[in-house]
Design a protein around this motif. Structure first.
Motif, PDB file in Angstrom:
ATOM      1  N   ALA A 229      -1.034  71.830   0.732  1.00  0.00           N
ATOM      2  CA  ALA A 229      -2.066  71.288  -0.148  1.00  0.00           C
ATOM      3  C   ALA A 229      -1.876  69.766  -0.240  1.00  0.00           C
ATOM      4  CB  ALA A 229      -1.981  71.957  -1.510  1.00  0.00           C
ATOM      5  N   ALA A 230      -0.929  69.303  -1.043  1.00  0.00           N
ATOM      6  CA  ALA A 230      -0.739  67.864  -1.250  1.00  0.00           C
ATOM      7  C   ALA A 230       0.025  67.242  -0.088  1.00  0.00           C
ATOM      8  CB  ALA A 230       0.018  67.655  -2.552  1.00  0.00           C
ATOM      9  N   LYS A 231      -0.381  66.039   0.281  1.00  0.00           N
ATOM     10  CA  LYS A 231       0.279  65.326   1.382  1.00  0.00           C
ATOM     11  C   LYS A 231       0.537  63.886   0.936  1.00  0.00           C
ATOM     12  CE  LYS A 231      -1.834  68.331   4.827  1.00  0.00           C
ATOM     13  NZ  LYS A 231      -0.729  69.258   5.085  1.00  0.00           N
ATOM     14  N   ASP A 232       1.765  63.591   0.579  1.00  0.00           N
ATOM     15  CA  ASP A 232       2.088  62.293  -0.002  1.00  0.00           C
ATOM     16  C   ASP A 232       2.976  61.431   0.886  1.00  0.00           C
ATOM     17  OD1 ASP A 232       0.726  63.247  -2.283  1.00  0.00           O
ATOM     18  OD2 ASP A 232       2.564  64.162  -3.066  1.00  0.00           O
ATOM     19  N   TYR A 233       3.311  61.920   2.083  1.00  0.00           N
ATOM     20  CA  TYR A 233       4.237  61.153   2.926  1.00  0.00           C
ATOM     21  C   TYR A 233       3.713  59.746   3.206  1.00  0.00           C
ATOM     22  CZ  TYR A 233       6.767  59.418   6.975  1.00  0.00           C
ATOM     23  OH  TYR A 233       7.485  58.612   7.825  1.00  0.00           O
ATOM     24  N   ALA A 234       2.457  59.650   3.578  1.00  0.00           N
ATOM     25  CA  ALA A 234       1.907  58.350   3.968  1.00  0.00           C
ATOM     26  C   ALA A 234       2.094  57.328   2.846  1.00  0.00           C
ATOM     27  CB  ALA A 234       0.423  58.490   4.329  1.00  0.00           C
ATOM     28  N   ALA A 235       1.877  57.765   1.609  1.00  0.00           N
ATOM     29  CA  ALA A 235       1.998  56.829   0.484  1.00  0.00           C
ATOM     30  C   ALA A 235       3.457  56.505   0.165  1.00  0.00           C
ATOM     31  CB  ALA A 235       1.319  57.423  -0.749  1.00  0.00           C
ATOM     32  N   LEU A 236       4.328  57.480   0.267  1.00  0.00           N
ATOM     33  CA  LEU A 236       5.683  57.329  -0.281  1.00  0.00           C
ATOM     34  C   LEU A 236       6.766  56.996   0.740  1.00  0.00           C
ATOM     35  CD1 LEU A 236       5.694  60.299  -2.844  1.00  0.00           C
ATOM     36  CD2 LEU A 236       5.202  57.886  -3.294  1.00  0.00           C
ATOM     37  N   ALA A 237       6.444  57.074   2.043  1.00  0.00           N
ATOM     38  CA  ALA A 237       7.479  56.906   3.070  1.00  0.00           C
ATOM     39  C   ALA A 237       8.332  55.643   2.890  1.00  0.00           C
ATOM     40  CB  ALA A 237       6.840  56.946   4.459  1.00  0.00           C
ATOM     41  N   PRO A 238       7.750  54.510   2.443  1.00  0.00           N
ATOM     42  CA  PRO A 238       8.596  53.308   2.300  1.00  0.00           C
ATOM     43  C   PRO A 238       9.827  53.518   1.420  1.00  0.00           C
ATOM     44  CG  PRO A 238       6.279  52.707   2.103  1.00  0.00           C
ATOM     45  CD  PRO A 238       6.338  54.210   2.155  1.00  0.00           C
ATOM     46  N   LEU A 239       9.777  54.493   0.519  1.00  0.00           N
ATOM     47  CA  LEU A 239      10.933  54.765  -0.338  1.00  0.00           C
ATOM     48  C   LEU A 239      12.155  55.223   0.468  1.00  0.00           C
ATOM     49  CD1 LEU A 239       9.329  56.688  -3.362  1.00  0.00           C
ATOM     50  CD2 LEU A 239      10.095  54.310  -3.326  1.00  0.00           C
ATOM     51  N   MET A 248      14.052  62.802  -1.648  1.00  0.00           N
ATOM     52  CA  MET A 248      14.229  64.111  -1.005  1.00  0.00           C
ATOM     53  C   MET A 248      12.870  64.480  -0.398  1.00  0.00           C
ATOM     54  SD  MET A 248      16.574  66.119  -3.887  1.00  0.00           S
ATOM     55  CE  MET A 248      15.444  66.132  -5.265  1.00  0.00           C
ATOM     56  N   PHE A 249      12.862  65.480   0.473  1.00  0.00           N
ATOM     57  CA  PHE A 249      11.605  65.949   1.049  1.00  0.00           C
ATOM     58  C   PHE A 249      11.274  67.322   0.475  1.00  0.00           C
ATOM     59  CE2 PHE A 249      12.913  63.483   5.100  1.00  0.00           C
ATOM     60  CZ  PHE A 249      12.384  62.308   4.589  1.00  0.00           C
ATOM     61  N   CYS A 250       9.992  67.601   0.311  1.00  0.00           N
ATOM     62  CA  CYS A 250       9.610  68.928  -0.177  1.00  0.00           C
ATOM     63  C   CYS A 250       8.208  69.292   0.290  1.00  0.00           C
ATOM     64  CB  CYS A 250       9.693  68.999  -1.698  1.00  0.00           C
ATOM     65  SG  CYS A 250       8.303  68.268  -2.575  1.00  0.00           S
ATOM     66  N   THR A 251       7.872  70.580   0.173  1.00  0.00           N
ATOM     67  CA  THR A 251       6.515  71.013   0.539  1.00  0.00           C
ATOM     68  C   THR A 251       5.713  71.442  -0.687  1.00  0.00           C
ATOM     69  OG1 THR A 251       7.231  73.289   0.882  1.00  0.00           O
ATOM     70  CG2 THR A 251       7.232  71.841   2.816  1.00  0.00           C
ATOM     71  N   ASP A 252       6.394  71.871  -1.759  1.00  0.00           N
ATOM     72  CA  ASP A 252       5.723  72.338  -2.976  1.00  0.00           C
ATOM     73  C   ASP A 252       4.990  73.664  -2.705  1.00  0.00           C
ATOM     74  OD1 ASP A 252       4.905  72.461  -5.569  1.00  0.00           O
ATOM     75  OD2 ASP A 252       3.834  70.555  -5.602  1.00  0.00           O
ATOM     76  N   ASP A 253       4.005  73.602  -1.816  1.00  0.00           N
ATOM     77  CA  ASP A 253       3.285  74.818  -1.417  1.00  0.00           C
ATOM     78  C   ASP A 253       3.210  74.843   0.097  1.00  0.00           C
ATOM     79  OD1 ASP A 253       2.359  76.020  -3.952  1.00  0.00           O
ATOM     80  OD2 ASP A 253       1.352  74.103  -4.186  1.00  0.00           O
ATOM     81  N   CYS A 254       3.628  75.944   0.714  1.00  0.00           N
ATOM     82  CA  CYS A 254       3.386  76.049   2.155  1.00  0.00           C
ATOM     83  C   CYS A 254       2.768  77.404   2.458  1.00  0.00           C
ATOM     84  CB  CYS A 254       4.603  75.741   2.997  1.00  0.00           C
ATOM     85  SG  CYS A 254       6.116  76.542   2.541  1.00  0.00           S
ATOM     86  N   HIS A 255       1.553  77.345   2.959  1.00  0.00           N
ATOM     87  CA  HIS A 255       0.773  78.555   3.209  1.00  0.00           C
ATOM     88  C   HIS A 255       1.171  79.173   4.541  1.00  0.00           C
ATOM     89  CE1 HIS A 255      -2.052  78.283  -0.185  1.00  0.00           C
ATOM     90  NE2 HIS A 255      -1.470  77.108  -0.252  1.00  0.00           N
ATOM     91  N   PRO A 256       0.967  80.487   4.677  1.00  0.00           N
ATOM     92  CA  PRO A 256       1.526  81.203   5.833  1.00  0.00           C
ATOM     93  C   PRO A 256       1.188  80.570   7.183  1.00  0.00           C
ATOM     94  CG  PRO A 256       0.413  82.743   4.349  1.00  0.00           C
ATOM     95  CD  PRO A 256       0.257  81.382   3.760  1.00  0.00           C
ATOM     96  N   ASP A 257      -0.100  80.261   7.393  1.00  0.00           N
ATOM     97  CA  ASP A 257      -0.487  79.818   8.731  1.00  0.00           C
ATOM     98  C   ASP A 257       0.041  78.422   9.048  1.00  0.00           C
ATOM     99  OD1 ASP A 257      -2.181  79.403   6.630  1.00  0.00           O
ATOM    100  OD2 ASP A 257      -4.018  79.544   7.792  1.00  0.00           O
ATOM    101  N   ASP A 258       0.331  77.663   8.008  1.00  0.00           N
ATOM    102  CA  ASP A 258       0.898  76.341   8.153  1.00  0.00           C
ATOM    103  C   ASP A 258       2.420  76.459   8.309  1.00  0.00           C
ATOM    104  OD1 ASP A 258       0.374  73.649   8.119  1.00  0.00           O
ATOM    105  OD2 ASP A 258       0.806  73.446   5.975  1.00  0.00           O
ATOM    106  N   PHE A 259       3.008  77.294   7.496  1.00  0.00           N
ATOM    107  CA  PHE A 259       4.462  77.447   7.434  1.00  0.00           C
ATOM    108  C   PHE A 259       5.039  77.940   8.763  1.00  0.00           C
ATOM    109  CE2 PHE A 259       8.056  80.026   5.221  1.00  0.00           C
ATOM    110  CZ  PHE A 259       8.949  78.980   5.348  1.00  0.00           C
ATOM    111  N   ILE A 260       4.330  78.843   9.441  1.00  0.00           N
ATOM    112  CA  ILE A 260       4.897  79.332  10.712  1.00  0.00           C
ATOM    113  C   ILE A 260       4.889  78.228  11.773  1.00  0.00           C
ATOM    114  CG2 ILE A 260       4.374  81.785  10.318  1.00  0.00           C
ATOM    115  CD1 ILE A 260       2.094  81.459  12.385  1.00  0.00           C
ATOM    116  N   ARG A 266       8.944  68.776  10.241  1.00  0.00           N
ATOM    117  CA  ARG A 266       7.784  67.935  10.526  1.00  0.00           C
ATOM    118  C   ARG A 266       7.894  66.571   9.836  1.00  0.00           C
ATOM    119  NH1 ARG A 266       2.707  72.090  10.418  1.00  0.00           N
ATOM    120  NH2 ARG A 266       3.440  72.596   8.342  1.00  0.00           N
ATOM    121  N   ILE A 267       8.377  66.589   8.587  1.00  0.00           N
ATOM    122  CA  ILE A 267       8.530  65.325   7.856  1.00  0.00           C
ATOM    123  C   ILE A 267       9.600  64.481   8.548  1.00  0.00           C
ATOM    124  CG2 ILE A 267       8.858  64.270   5.583  1.00  0.00           C
ATOM    125  CD1 ILE A 267       8.319  66.949   4.271  1.00  0.00           C
ATOM    126  N   VAL A 268      10.683  65.134   8.973  1.00  0.00           N
ATOM    127  CA  VAL A 268      11.774  64.423   9.642  1.00  0.00           C
ATOM    128  C   VAL A 268      11.269  63.780  10.935  1.00  0.00           C
ATOM    129  CG1 VAL A 268      14.024  64.699  10.772  1.00  0.00           C
ATOM    130  CG2 VAL A 268      13.562  65.867   8.598  1.00  0.00           C
TER     131      VAL A 268
END
Lengths: 546, 546
Positions: A229-239, A248-260, A266-268
């Motif tokens: 759902a939420a995608k904040d990497y682009a905004a926060l990566a400079p941190l 830290m990195f997190c997904t908060d919500d990861c839906h089945p078709d995305d998670f597999i 991916r963030i790494v």
């Protein structure tokens, strides 16, 4: 007599603690790292990393049981997750939290569960939830060894106002020596400082670099969220570079078709591609969550549990080759051995689960008359947009672009469906209904045709929870028999069935990329502007039922 | 003392034998149909049908074990399949056939296996196969109770010429009272009659209505094939009405990502949509294969094993709700119970299998020098086209559109890779290699870059069989540790991994819709015009190595 089991692993050792990479041989004895000896290795040898950690996730959003969640996560090199069982708690209360804890123990995976702090997130006048968790429940769970933290403290006005009940929940965590997770969208300046000073040490709701910097400056660790759902990497990566050790990195919500398809890996990859220092990236991905939450995961140090992964290289195209927990191979990209062993565990759990399904579902089928409504000339219309939790409150006529939205209490047995109007879904030809509806998980449905609406709602009721979608011709469904939000199916089958639902909803005219996620937020009253709960239309700006 | 187990099922009974539909109650006792009583039923009640049968399929093409094949098939209402283990027989000989028979017995499914008639399909001067099955092998297997028929008799010149060895294989089947399957593309007129009169009673290689009619007129049953590769429904559908009782449905090959989406049910839906009589359609889908092959599947008659399925209705949009074998529910679209029970069985088989992998793979890694070649001014070029078994033989320069094709014996251990040129794949940026290569399943690879070609070939060798594909940046693979052609993974995970391979091959510049299927046929010498085997370029028109 058999001696202790010893195994050796040779490759490039990525020591994230000491921030150096060297050729070495890891000696594992009885599941722990006995020694690491430096030696020459081939350039093509694998790289050994501590595994990735998802620092904030609701396992329920994957629709998988914790065992199956673990199996899929390990395929992406994630060896642990910091989990808030907020969804199942809203449906099933303490019993739901216990279920997740019990299932988590069956997986070879570093789960760190927290106790949900705000169940329900709203008063019962605003919406009907399945359970209420009081301060005593929180206190009791915070004392348990298998509860690592107090989960996202959403009631930030309560924190800022030092509401005694809110503060007592925080005190339970602090007296147990456990951290408190934050949830403070947009908070900056003095309010941010006051929120942090209540003893709250993380935030996963920073979506701009300003709030992210404000959080870090208040001593909070920022969870850079990149989920379904939420995608904040682009905004926060400079941190990652600006505040190493505070990210830290997190997904908060990861839906089945995305998670597999991917997870923290991916963030790494993206952070490596963006040129961030590999040690800063891996500190966020592996080290900081383990230290902050006290997760019993190894960090590739002598004496640690032998938890690690191997990757092909450290380029933006690295592939995860193997994952190990306590020195046991729990995933191999070659798949032939570990795939079936892990799946066997998962299926045996499924089997036990489906014989003792726990749920909280009590609703009777409805008829077309129950959702009949003559629109006024100027109706309140919820204007939704793709993937967004926010809506706009519009007043106007019910045109072809507008469909009905129905929300129905799924707990009380004698519920009257609430009907309102919504724009954006474009479901002119069909209808969709589901029992995934934040945070109370009542039934929510949208459709352009009353017969189809009733059909999909009644299918969800018949299944005692799940998703049903019709394009006016074909109906497809996904039963979620565990609490109406989790499936016992294996992850890939689940993802496949989600993709079938996607096909039907697209045929029905829906233009959203994430229709099911968007729908799930159409009854969440805490997010502006206009929502529909089982109690009626809710004006989230005035914070009252219209 | 417990009495016999009795269960009742009420709905619309579709009696395909008596060609009528009526409301009724089926009483099942101890796995058999004890009685069927007519009664009034709700119009919305489910329809009970005998299950669908795939009348000709190579289970190996699904890359799944028979148990997992059965689990997926049952989800589509297919309760049985007529199987030719031709692929595993080419790799593993009689041991491969035994493996399939043993695994098939573990599934609640009506498998009817045949004995491959032509292993290998070519002499060893043309290509290297894993095994040779002689007339004695055929005779021994034809006497077994678990072998139902002699599988596709591809050597039709041998049949027409009444070749004694060919005729002895047919005689083995006939003396055991078992049917012989045909394979006679394009055969009409007197030749068709002569082929049939040798005792061959089916054909799945009719691709035009003319050959289909010729086959029917010669007394042969035509299998209308609609699989992942060949699609003959459009041409042959008129036979459903013209020759009811002389038609069956089959897939021949169904690939994982296709198979999880549908099976024989798709053909049935299409035939209903096209207006064919429902009884004619179901006779082809359910009845004729059971009778022709003597499959021990129930046909919804009193005394039969209680094998049946329930569907929502008989419209072109019907959905399969449940599948039963011996009165036991082996699939339910609601999924929660049977999904995990069937999957558990499948996973336990996987676990046993991966501990005793059987394979026949003996090849050493190659280097770039091994595939070096300076192209002549006028090279022999294989011109391939999407999804086609046929190629064109072109002579010309090696342009940008032309890539290298490499075929390598995977059995002998000291193989020299054969290198030639191919046009059509468009793999300018990457390379693909696989050990699925009809019929001998050697290693076949195509690529625009020697380094990438070697990388993917060596990956297949390292895995001892499977698929590897690179776009020059990312490499993805799928190990097939059972005979180099079958995976122990569960069907949905397998399909997902196939879709990942698809993504990479598309990134590599491939424009084919079915690149892996097309590649698998580039070494099949029996199909014109130019192919490459491990013995060299083969001119299939002159039928000789160039």
């Amino acid at each position: 007599m058999e001696g202790p089991k010893t195994r050796c692993f040779t490759g490039h050792i990525v020591d994230v603690v000491a921030r150096r990479i060297y050729g070495g041989m890891i000696v594992v004895k009885d599941g722990r790292i006995d020694s690491i000896k430096e030696c020459d290795v081939e350039p093509s040898a694998p790289y050994y990393l501590p595994g990735f950690i998802d620092s904030h996730v609701h396992v329920e959003s994957s629709m998988m049981t914790p065992v199956e969640f673990a199996r899929i996560a390990l395929q992406h090199g994630t060896i642990g997750a910091v989990c808030d069982p907020h969804e199942i708690a809203n449906v099933m209360g303490a019993e739901g939290v216990e279920l997740m804890l019990d299932l988590a123990k069956l997986a070879d995976f570093r789960f760190a569960f927290g106790m949900p702090s705000c169940v329900p997130s709203c008063s019962k006048d605003i919406e009907t939830s399945g359970y209420v968790l009081g301060p005593d429940d929180v206190d009791r769970f915070m004392k348990r060894d298998d509860i690592y933290f107090l989960a996202e403290m959403m009631n930030f006005p309560g924190v800022l106002g030092r509401d005694p009940e809110v503060m007592s929940r925080i005190a339970s965590a602090r007296s147990a020596g456990k951290p408190v997770d934050g949830h403070a969208p947009g908070l900056v300046g003095e309010e941010r400082a006051r929120y942090a000073s209540a003893g709250i040490s993380t935030d996963h709701e920073c979506t701009t670099i300003e709030t992210g910097m404000a959080a870090v400056e208040s001593g909070m660790i920022v969870q850079i969220r990149e989920g379904s759902a939420a995608k904040d990497y682009a905004a926060l990566a400079p941190l990652i570079a600006a505040a190493p050790g505070m990210v830290m990195f997190c997904t908060d919500d990861c839906h089945p078709d995305d998670f597999i398809r991917g997870h923290i890996d991916r963030i790494v990859r993206r952070a490596i591609a963006d040129g961030y220092d590999i040690m800063d990236v891996l500190t966020a991905a592996c080290l900081t969550p383990v230290r902050h939450y006290g997760i019993p995961a190894g960090l590739l140090q002598v004496g640690d549990p032998a938890d690690f992964i191997t990757v092909t290289d450290l380029t933006p195209d690295f592939r995860v080759m193997k994952s190990f927990i306590n020195g046991e191979k729990v995933f191999s990209s070659k798949g032939q051995y570990t795939a079936s062993l892990m799946l066997e565990r998962s299926v045996s759990v499924q089997k036990q689960l489906v014989q003792h399904l726990i749920n909280n579902f009590n609703a009777r089928p409805i008829s077309v008359e129950d959702i009949a409504r003559t629109p006024a000339e100027a109706e309140d219309i919820i204007v939704s947009s793709d993937g967004s939790l926010f809506t706009i409150h519009e007043k106007g006529p019910v045109t072809d672009e507008v469909q009905k939205i129905v929300v129905m209490d799924r707990y009380s047995g004698d519920a009257v469906p609430r009907v309102a109007y919504i724009k954006g879904f474009g479901l002119a030809k069909g209808a969709v209904a589901q029992s995934i509806a934040h945070d109370c998980h009542n039934i929510v449905a949208v459709g352009g045709n009353d017969e189809e609406l009733v059909k999909v709602i009644n299918r969800v009721i018949e299944m005692k929870g799940g998703v049903a979608v019709s394009d006016g011709k074909t109906m497809k469904d996904l039963p979620l028999p565990i609490g109406g939000i989790i499936s016992p199916l294996c992850g890939h089958e689940l993802a496949f069935r989600c993709s079938l639902l996607d096909e039907v909803i697209r045929n029905a005219g829906c233009r959203f990329h994430s229709p099911f996620i968007t729908l799930a937020f159409m009854c969440l009253p805490v997010i502006p502007e206009l929502k529909l709960t089982d109690k009626g239309l809710f004006d989230s700006v005035k914070f009252e039922i219209c």
